[in-house]
Design an enzyme around this catalytic site. Structure first.
Site, PDB file in Angstrom:
ATOM      1  N   ASP A  67       0.811  -1.217   0.000  1.00  0.00           N
ATOM      2  CA  ASP A  67       0.000   0.000   0.000  1.00  0.00           C
ATOM      3  C   ASP A  67       0.840   1.260   0.000  1.00  0.00           C
ATOM      4  O   ASP A  67       2.042   1.228   0.242  1.00  0.00           O
ATOM      5  CB  ASP A  67      -0.962   0.004   1.206  1.00  0.00           C
ATOM      6  CG  ASP A  67      -0.329  -0.564   2.470  1.00  0.00           C
ATOM      7  OD1 ASP A  67       0.903  -0.482   2.589  1.00  0.00           O
ATOM      8  OD2 ASP A  67      -1.054  -1.079   3.322  1.00  0.00           O
ATOM      9  N   ASN A 136      -7.573  -3.354  14.346  1.00  0.00           N
ATOM     10  CA  ASN A 136      -8.958  -3.581  13.916  1.00  0.00           C
ATOM     11  C   ASN A 136      -9.067  -4.715  12.894  1.00  0.00           C
ATOM     12  O   ASN A 136     -10.109  -4.923  12.294  1.00  0.00           O
ATOM     13  CB  ASN A 136      -9.557  -2.289  13.330  1.00  0.00           C
ATOM     14  CG  ASN A 136      -8.856  -1.846  12.050  1.00  0.00           C
ATOM     15  OD1 ASN A 136      -7.930  -2.499  11.593  1.00  0.00           O
ATOM     16  ND2 ASN A 136      -9.301  -0.747  11.483  1.00  0.00           N
ATOM     17  N   HIS A 138      -7.279  -5.012  10.052  1.00  0.00           N
ATOM     18  CA  HIS A 138      -6.975  -4.719   8.647  1.00  0.00           C
ATOM     19  C   HIS A 138      -5.652  -5.362   8.236  1.00  0.00           C
ATOM     20  O   HIS A 138      -4.738  -5.510   9.047  1.00  0.00           O
ATOM     21  CB  HIS A 138      -7.000  -3.215   8.342  1.00  0.00           C
ATOM     22  CG  HIS A 138      -5.825  -2.419   8.841  1.00  0.00           C
ATOM     23  ND1 HIS A 138      -5.973  -1.244   9.524  1.00  0.00           N
ATOM     24  CD2 HIS A 138      -4.496  -2.617   8.753  1.00  0.00           C
ATOM     25  CE1 HIS A 138      -4.789  -0.747   9.816  1.00  0.00           C
ATOM     26  NE2 HIS A 138      -3.864  -1.570   9.362  1.00  0.00           N
ATOM     27  N   GLU A 143      -9.733  -2.273   5.350  1.00  0.00           N
ATOM     28  CA  GLU A 143     -10.360  -1.988   6.639  1.00  0.00           C
ATOM     29  C   GLU A 143     -11.634  -2.811   6.848  1.00  0.00           C
ATOM     30  O   GLU A 143     -12.172  -3.379   5.891  1.00  0.00           O
ATOM     31  CB  GLU A 143     -10.715  -0.492   6.699  1.00  0.00           C
ATOM     32  CG  GLU A 143      -9.523   0.446   6.537  1.00  0.00           C
ATOM     33  CD  GLU A 143      -8.667   0.580   7.793  1.00  0.00           C
ATOM     34  OE1 GLU A 143      -8.714  -0.315   8.656  1.00  0.00           O
ATOM     35  OE2 GLU A 143      -7.941   1.579   7.901  1.00  0.00           O
TER      36      GLU A 143
HETATM   37  C1  F6R Z   1       1.316  -1.513   6.016  1.00  0.00           C
HETATM   38  C2  F6R Z   1       0.118  -2.301   6.171  1.00  0.00           C
HETATM   39  C3  F6R Z   1      -0.708  -2.253   7.406  1.00  0.00           C
HETATM   40  C4  F6R Z   1       0.119  -2.527   8.678  1.00  0.00           C
HETATM   41  C5  F6R Z   1      -0.762  -2.419   9.916  1.00  0.00           C
HETATM   42  C6  F6R Z   1       0.022  -2.657  11.180  1.00  0.00           C
HETATM   43  O1  F6R Z   1       1.914  -1.768   4.744  1.00  0.00           O
HETATM   44  O2  F6R Z   1      -0.216  -3.000   5.281  1.00  0.00           O
HETATM   45  O3  F6R Z   1      -1.723  -3.220   7.289  1.00  0.00           O
HETATM   46  O4  F6R Z   1       0.682  -3.808   8.578  1.00  0.00           O
HETATM   47  O5  F6R Z   1      -1.333  -1.152   9.960  1.00  0.00           O
HETATM   48  O6  F6R Z   1       0.904  -1.603  11.387  1.00  0.00           O
HETATM   49  P1  F6R Z   1       2.018  -1.665  12.533  1.00  0.00           P
HETATM   50  O7  F6R Z   1       3.019  -2.688  12.099  1.00  0.00           O
HETATM   51  O8  F6R Z   1       2.620  -0.273  12.530  1.00  0.00           O
HETATM   52  O9  F6R Z   1       1.334  -2.024  13.790  1.00  0.00           O
END
Ligand code: F6R
Length: 251
Positions: A67, A136, A138, A143
């Site tokens: 992303d 959450n 995702h 989401e």
């Molecule tokens: C980032 C992504 C998100 C993160 C998620 C967890 O490329 O795909 O799904 O993996 O937001 O983020 P952290 O590792 O910062 O807790």
């Protein structure tokens, strides 16, 4: 789902790096799907060390990131482009033209998403996808209430995600409210998936992901239907997995 419960963030990072390095050793022209965020920073550090010691060679590898914020320019220190170069790409030998990250400044987002999908297909699909997980549920910014059938598309970030990611920006207001994200359909087509999680804030969602209902309310729950998922969690993120033996391969 194979679930490894490890003692620390460091152990999680080493184990994940070993899996990525083995993939590249077994198939030097592997297509890797990569994640950003706080979780995989340690894994990238390990991979850089392995590369510097000559233990792994990325010269034939192709990468696709999950992303990118939209709109956000590559030059912005919070862009995932910047993150990937700082944490990994500038330290290893993956060729620049093998690196794919959605363009956060694309004029036509629909065309950008379609081209991204086509490029993944032309590369032969993703061999190994690395995932983190949001509290959450995702994955790759897909989401809650996600459409499981979606490919790469523009997503609206959930209020919780904006709050969680505000720690990387000067203020919450600076966090973009949208992102270009590889959809669940594309993630589910990866041949192998590893998902990393550490810390207590992920404990509840890890339990929901591995043993809750498969539902768009917890996007990561769809991974129960994938045939080759390895989850690596530290003790804190595994806290709510009380009866570990219910899983086929809980280490
Ligand atoms: C980032 C992504 C998100 C993160 C998620 C967890 O490329 O795909 O799904 O993996 O937001 O983020 P952290 O590792 O910062 O807790």
């Amino acid at each position: 789902m194979r679930i490894y419960v490890v003692n620390s963030y460091d152990e999680m990072s080493k184990q994940a790096a070993n899996i990525v390095a083995s993939q590249v050793t077994l198939k030097p022209n592997s297509v890797l799907g990569l994640a950003t965020g706080g979780t995989p920073v340690g894994m990238y550090k390990q991979l850089v060390e392995m590369y510097q010691k000559g233990d792994v060679d990325f010269k034939q590898v192709t990468t696709f990131n999950l992303d990118e914020y939209y709109p956000l320019s590559r030059e912005n220190a919070n862009s995932y482009y910047h993150y990937m170069y700082t944490n990994l790409f500038k330290h290893i030998n993956v060729p620049g033209d093998h690196i794919n990250i959605p363009n956060g400044m694309a004029k036509d987002v629909i065309v950008e998403c379609q081209t991204y999908e086509k490029n993944i297909e032309s590369a032969g699909g993703i061999d190994l996808q690395v995932l983190g997980i949001g509290p959450n549920g995702h994955i790759g910014f897909n989401e809650p209430d996600v459409k499981f059938e979606a490919g790469t598309h523009l997503v609206k970030l959930d209020e919780h995600t904006i709050e969680a990611n505000a720690r990387f920006f000067d203020s919450k207001e600076e966090v973009p409210t949208e992102a270009i994200s590889m959809g669940i359909r594309t993630i589910m087509r990866a041949k192998k998936i590893i998902l990393l999680a550490n810390g207590e804030s992920k404990a509840k969602v890890i339990k929901e992901m591995v043993s809750g209902d498969i539902s768009p309310k917890v996007p990561a729950s769809i991974l129960q239907l994938h045939g080759d998922v390895t989850v690596i969690v530290d003790q804190e993120a595994a806290k709510e997995l009380k009866n570990c033996s219910q899983f086929a391969l809980c280490m």
